[in-house]
Design a protein around this motif. Structure first.
Motif, short mmCIF file in Angstrom:
data_model
loop_
_atom_site.label_atom_id
_atom_site.label_comp_id
_atom_site.label_asym_id
_atom_site.label_seq_id
_atom_site.Cartn_x
_atom_site.Cartn_y
_atom_site.Cartn_z
N UNK A 84 -41.91 -8.33 61.91
CA UNK A 84 -42.39 -9.23 63.40
C UNK A 84 -43.49 -8.94 63.50
N UNK A 85 -43.98 -9.06 64.17
CA UNK A 85 -45.08 -8.95 65.60
C UNK A 85 -44.36 -8.95 67.29
N UNK A 86 -44.41 -8.20 67.62
CA UNK A 86 -43.93 -8.55 69.35
C UNK A 86 -45.05 -8.20 69.86
N UNK A 87 -45.86 -9.49 70.88
CA UNK A 87 -46.68 -8.87 71.89
C UNK A 87 -46.27 -8.38 73.02
N UNK A 88 -46.10 -7.78 73.77
CA UNK A 88 -45.51 -6.58 74.50
C UNK A 88 -46.65 -6.72 75.91
N UNK A 89 -46.02 -7.44 76.60
CA UNK A 89 -46.99 -7.07 78.08
C UNK A 89 -46.37 -6.84 79.59
N UNK A 90 -46.52 -6.22 80.18
CA UNK A 90 -45.92 -5.77 81.40
C UNK A 90 -45.95 -6.32 82.17
N UNK A 91 -45.40 -7.55 82.80
CA UNK A 91 -45.82 -8.40 83.70
C UNK A 91 -45.53 -9.85 83.23
N UNK A 92 -44.59 -10.78 83.47
CA UNK A 92 -44.35 -11.82 82.96
C UNK A 92 -45.51 -12.25 83.88
N UNK A 93 -45.60 -12.10 85.17
CA UNK A 93 -46.64 -13.02 85.62
C UNK A 93 -47.67 -13.49 85.38
N UNK A 94 -47.87 -12.17 84.76
CA UNK A 94 -49.64 -12.30 83.13
C UNK A 94 -49.93 -13.89 83.03
N UNK A 95 -48.67 -14.60 82.94
CA UNK A 95 -48.88 -16.17 81.96
C UNK A 95 -49.23 -16.54 82.96
N UNK A 96 -48.95 -16.88 84.06
CA UNK A 96 -49.35 -17.55 85.34
C UNK A 96 -50.53 -17.36 85.73
N UNK A 97 -51.33 -16.16 85.76
CA UNK A 97 -52.79 -15.52 85.57
C UNK A 97 -53.58 -16.03 84.55
N UNK A 98 -52.89 -15.62 83.98
CA UNK A 98 -54.16 -16.67 82.22
C UNK A 98 -53.75 -17.95 82.26
N UNK A 99 -53.43 -18.78 82.91
CA UNK A 99 -53.13 -19.89 82.59
C UNK A 99 -53.82 -20.47 83.45
N UNK A 100 -53.47 -19.70 84.49
CA UNK A 100 -54.82 -20.31 85.73
C UNK A 100 -56.11 -20.16 85.71
N UNK A 101 -56.60 -18.94 84.82
CA UNK A 101 -57.89 -18.57 84.42
C UNK A 101 -58.35 -19.83 83.73
N UNK A 102 -57.33 -20.51 82.40
CA UNK A 102 -58.02 -21.40 81.58
C UNK A 102 -58.32 -22.73 82.58
N UNK A 103 -57.22 -23.01 82.80
CA UNK A 103 -57.16 -24.48 84.19
C UNK A 103 -59.17 -23.97 84.64
N UNK A 104 -59.56 -22.97 85.72
CA UNK A 104 -60.25 -23.18 86.77
C UNK A 104 -61.21 -23.47 85.38
N UNK A 105 -61.70 -22.48 84.23
CA UNK A 105 -62.68 -22.32 83.48
C UNK A 105 -63.05 -24.20 82.93
N UNK A 106 -61.69 -24.60 82.40
CA UNK A 106 -61.70 -26.19 82.17
C UNK A 106 -62.54 -26.43 82.72
#
Length: 452
Positions: free
Chosen positions: A371-393
């Protein structure tokens, strides 16, 4: 330590290649070299000093490093940094590997971090946050520096980076993240093979990669798959997304749970065809001989106006044995059911999802060897990453979700993240062996950091 400044005149017939560069492809002329030596007696200095005394040896060593920039005539990649141009990789249902070059739509710092010498790169590698976790020492890095350079060269060519002018995030991704993880995978393959006697058929090693959406798991899988192929290991990639229900099956799930927003669209436990995943993973494990083939299911997220549907089986990519490794990735891979009161405290709608999750171990996790598990500190990062992607698109003139739509989209996943990630990080996936589990903590820029 010796430092070399080399200028090379490229051949007019130069053609990039993903293979090792045959010397015949180049018209190489060493214009000048300036060498300053220290008392260091490491393999690195020996490598450089011997290269200086023997130009032909240096050319052979250099041929495993970057491509040649036809404009400047200096060692570099022919076309700059693809990530800085938002042009990396995306999942593709049409290719045999399941991956293709495409927009990544991420924001990266652009401060240059030029690799000025082997010594600088060696020091940078040794400072990586994963080195201690993986048991790597400076002496081990020194002894394997040729592999680090070769793999780094492969990845620079894959992502079209200028190897002599890497940005800090590029340098970090390659030498602190992708290559260390690949070395860990190589070690897992060796351990897996050692479990079988001579002459026995060895099933492929299944590496499960659990990582939240937007954190770069698809790009990591793309890099690992590429390195496996460059080192002559046959690999296959599969995602939990490939096992989503058909459009008809999802519509039925929605009708059966009319008041549950978490099951209205694909994503959470209950929206996957678990029998398809069992059949696929069992069939993949049997691809141990040449000539054995099978097709990998793929899902078309663009179908029905974005609601999605399973792709036409005629378009599914084919994979051929013998397989060495299978990369199995997903945002909720490794999640396991929790006490009802725990999930209800996060979101009452999770109770049905949690019940559905009980069947997922037998369909997914039990097939995973490492197993490789990628750990993040705050699940809200998912929102920020998605928002970045959509803004760039949207900035690129392509259709993208509005800020409100992004929030609604991510909100369907956040309850599961908040409920299941703490247990995944503290205990690992169900049935996982701590010796075969690698947890990589990343920051908001998707780069690995030292664990707290």
């Amino acid at each position: 330590m010796a430092t070399l400044n080399i200028c090379i005149r490229p051949s007019s017939t130069f053609q990039p290649s993903h293979s090792k560069f045959p010397i015949s492809l180049y018209n190489l002329t060493v214009v000048s070299s300036f060498v300053s030596t220290t008392s260091s007696a490491t393999n690195l200095s020996k490598f450089q000093n011997s290269s200086t005394r023997n130009p032909s040896l240096f050319i052979r060593k250099l041929s495993t490093l970057p491509l040649i920039n036809a404009k400047s005539g200096f060692v570099s990649l022919a076309r700059g940094c693809s990530w800085m141009q938002d042009n990396s990789v995306n999942y593709d249902t049409a290719t045999s590997t399941g991956l293709r070059p495409g927009p990544l739509y991420s924001v990266f710092p652009s401060k240059p971090a030029a690799v000025s010498s082997f010594e600088d790169l060696y020091t940078f590698i040794c400072s990586g946050p994963l080195m201690e976790k993986l048991g790597w020492t400076p002496k081990m890095v020194e002894a394997s520096i040729d592999k680090w350079l070769l793999y780094g060269s492969y990845l620079c060519r894959l992502f079209q980076f200028n190897e002599m002018q890497l940005t800090i995030p590029q340098k970090t991704r390659i030498y602190h993240y992708y290559i260390p993880v690949f070395f860990w995978c190589e070690d897992q393959i060796s351990k897996h093979k050692s479990m079988f006697k001579d002459g026995e058929e060895i099933p492929p090693l299944v590496i499960g990669l659990s990582a939240p959406q937007g954190c770069g798991k698809t790009t990591l899988v793309f890099a690992l798959d590429f390195l496996f192929r460059r080192t002559e290991r046959n690999s296959a990639t599969i995602s939990i997304d490939d096992f989503y229900l058909t459009a008809e099956g999802q519509a039925k799930l929605r009708e059966e749970n009319p008041d549950n927003e978490l099951l209205e669209f694909r994503g959470n436990a209950g929206s996957h065809d678990l029998q398809l995943s069992i059949n696929t993973l069992m069939a993949l494990s049997k691809l141990t001989k040449e000539g054995m083939k099978m097709k990998l299911p793929r899902y078309d997220k663009s179908a029905y106006g974005g609601k999605g549907d399973r792709d036409d089986p005629l378009a599914w990519p084919e994979v051929e044995g013998p397989l060495t490794v299978i990369l199995f990735e997903g945002w909720m891979l490794g999640f396991k059911p929790l006490p009802v009161e725990v999930v209800k405290a996060v979101d009452p709608q999770l109770e049905v999802v949690n019940k559905n999750l009980e069947a997922y171990y037998d369909a997914w996790d039990k097939f995973v060897d490492a197993w490789i598990v990628i750990k993040i500190k705050d699940p809200n990062c998912v929102y920020q990453w998605r928002l970045q992607a959509e803004l760039a698109m949207r900035a690129d003139g392509k259709p993208g979700m509005s800020d409100v739509e992004v929030k609604e989209f991510v909100s369907r996943y956040l309850p599961a993240y908040k409920a299941y990630l703490p247990t995944l990080y503290s205990e690992g996936p169900e049935g996982s062996d701590p010796k075969r589990l690698l947890v990589v903590e990343i920051d908001e820029e998707r780069n690995p950091i030292l664990a707290a």
